[in-house]
Enzyme design. Structure first.
Site, PDB file in Angstrom:
ATOM      1  N   ASP A   1      42.945 -38.648 -18.382  1.00  0.00           N
ATOM      2  CA  ASP A   1      43.693 -38.421 -19.616  1.00  0.00           C
ATOM      3  C   ASP A   1      44.895 -39.366 -19.617  1.00  0.00           C
ATOM      4  OD1 ASP A   1      45.517 -37.224 -17.868  1.00  0.00           O
ATOM      5  OD2 ASP A   1      45.005 -35.178 -18.471  1.00  0.00           O
TER       6      ASP A   1
ATOM      7  N   HIS B   1      46.670 -38.317 -15.721  1.00  0.00           N
ATOM      8  CA  HIS B   1      46.028 -37.991 -14.447  1.00  0.00           C
ATOM      9  C   HIS B   1      44.861 -38.914 -14.100  1.00  0.00           C
ATOM     10  CE1 HIS B   1      47.718 -34.218 -16.180  1.00  0.00           C
ATOM     11  NE2 HIS B   1      48.294 -34.200 -14.984  1.00  0.00           N
TER      12      HIS B   1
ATOM     13  N   SER C   1      50.604 -31.332 -10.981  1.00  0.00           N
ATOM     14  CA  SER C   1      49.237 -31.336 -11.514  1.00  0.00           C
ATOM     15  C   SER C   1      48.293 -32.269 -10.767  1.00  0.00           C
ATOM     16  CB  SER C   1      49.252 -31.714 -13.000  1.00  0.00           C
ATOM     17  OG  SER C   1      49.905 -32.957 -13.208  1.00  0.00           O
TER      18      SER C   1
END
Length: 361
Positions: free
Chosen positions: A317, A320, A35
């Protein structure tokens, strides 16, 4: 006649010089990972690990695209450093001859291990990303005429791989869901197992034509908000960081091994552990967006506005980095600020190297 030839030569020379001046540092750039690099491959998958909704993308020109941050991610910033005039498309969206300039295969919650992140839903683990790359190679061969031409083209490209965090966050550190922490003790045994599998995957990438490969080590996972919350602490979780350091130590050794066994290729190690620690000191480490307590747990609550001063935060978040965190990390990966940032060279030297290793930064 001589004057005419001189004029034509001058025009041609001018055009060539201007084309060269505006060209990227490498003709193509391929991205594998999770991600931290995903730019939309998970958007249409049956998974909780998606970021194609606000407030993700609040600072990105195209809005929520599937990038797990407020703006650009590491793959995007590196494209800018390499002088590409566009960002590399995701495998899910890449079409036509744009694949000649590269493809992004990264997938949120993906890992080195096939089972990593499975509790979140479908994800494109590294083995599957390599399968997707073979599809791309076949398409490139069709565009260029044959497989040999495709491999020759790929020999000139930059490949980056940033993966392994989820093999801890969404596997080893979840003993109630995955068996890995019960099966592989001490922790060093798990790190060794991961590197052994990773080594085989990287050798496959090499056999498919990759010759300039940058491997991103794991950041300080013990310092992310998710880990602080789980351990009810404001301090980095030492046991998690020690596990990550074991992986990174083995990864750096793997770089030496690969460079010895494949002298026509150049593998480098980007020390995200030390780079992330320096960034975290200078920025607030609490998340910028409101955090969801249900699926996708730890990600931003859909539709809720993020913090106003995003440039002061390291985390967007619970997992990340913000755009500014990505920007600083990429800058140091491309052009090392400290000798410890990369080994045996930074990305800038990697893309400019022929068959000589550079020790200076």
């Amino acid at each position: 006649m001589a004057c005419y030839v001189t004029i034509i030569f001058s025009i041609v020379l001018y055009l060539v010089l201007n084309l060269v001046e505006g060209a990227p540092e490498v003709p193509c750039y391929f991205i594998f990972g999770d991600s931290l690099l995903d730019n939309g491959n998970n958007n249409d998958l049956d998974t909780a690990a998606r970021a194609n909704y606000p407030p993700y993308g609040v600072d990105f020109p195209d809005g929520p695209t599937g990038r797990f941050t407020n703006g650009r991610n590491i793959a995007d910033f590196l494209a800018e450093h390499l002088d590409f005039d566009h960002y590399i498309p995701s495998f899910a969206s890449a079409t036509g001859d744009e694949i000649l300039e590269g493809v992004n295969y990264a997938s949120g919650s993906a890992g080195i291990r096939n089972d990593t992140g499975s509790h979140l839903g479908y994800r494109i683990y590294l083995g599957k990303q390599l399968e997707n790359h073979k599809i791309t190679i076949s398409r490139i061969a069709d565009l260029l005429g044959n497989t040999t031409s495709a491999k020759n083209h790929l020999n000139k490209c930059l490949f980056i791989v940033g993966i392994g965090s989820n093999d801890y966050i969404n596997n080893f550190l979840m003993p109630d869901v995955y068996q890995s922490s019960h099966l592989y003790l001490p922790t060093s045994q798990y790190a060794t197992l991961l590197i052994q599998q990773y080594s085989q995957q990287l050798k496959e990438l090499y056999s498919d034509g990759a010759r300039k490969i940058a491997l991103f080590g794991l950041p300080q996972i013990g310092c992310i908000p998710d880990q602080l919350n789980q351990h009810s602490t404001i301090f980095c979780v030492d046991s998690t960081n020690k596990a990550v350091q074991l992986f990174n130590k083995n990864l750096k050794a793997l770089v030496d091994d690969l460079n010895t066994n494949f002298p026509d290729a150049k593998f480098i190690y980007i020390n995200m552990y030390s780079i992330s620690s320096v960034i975290a000191i200078t920025l607030l480490n609490n998340p910028c967006c409101q955090i969801s307590k249900t699926m996708p747990e730890g990600q931003c609550v859909p539709g809720k506005s993020p913090c106003l001063f995003r440039a002061t935060h390291f985390f967007y978040d619970n997992f990340h980095p913000t755009e500014i965190g990505n920007n600083i990390a990429t800058s140091r990966a491309y052009r090392a600020l400290l000798p410890s940032d990369s080994y045996p060279m930074d990305i800038r030297h990697l893309v400019r190297a022929n068959n000589v290793y550079y020790d200076d930064h």
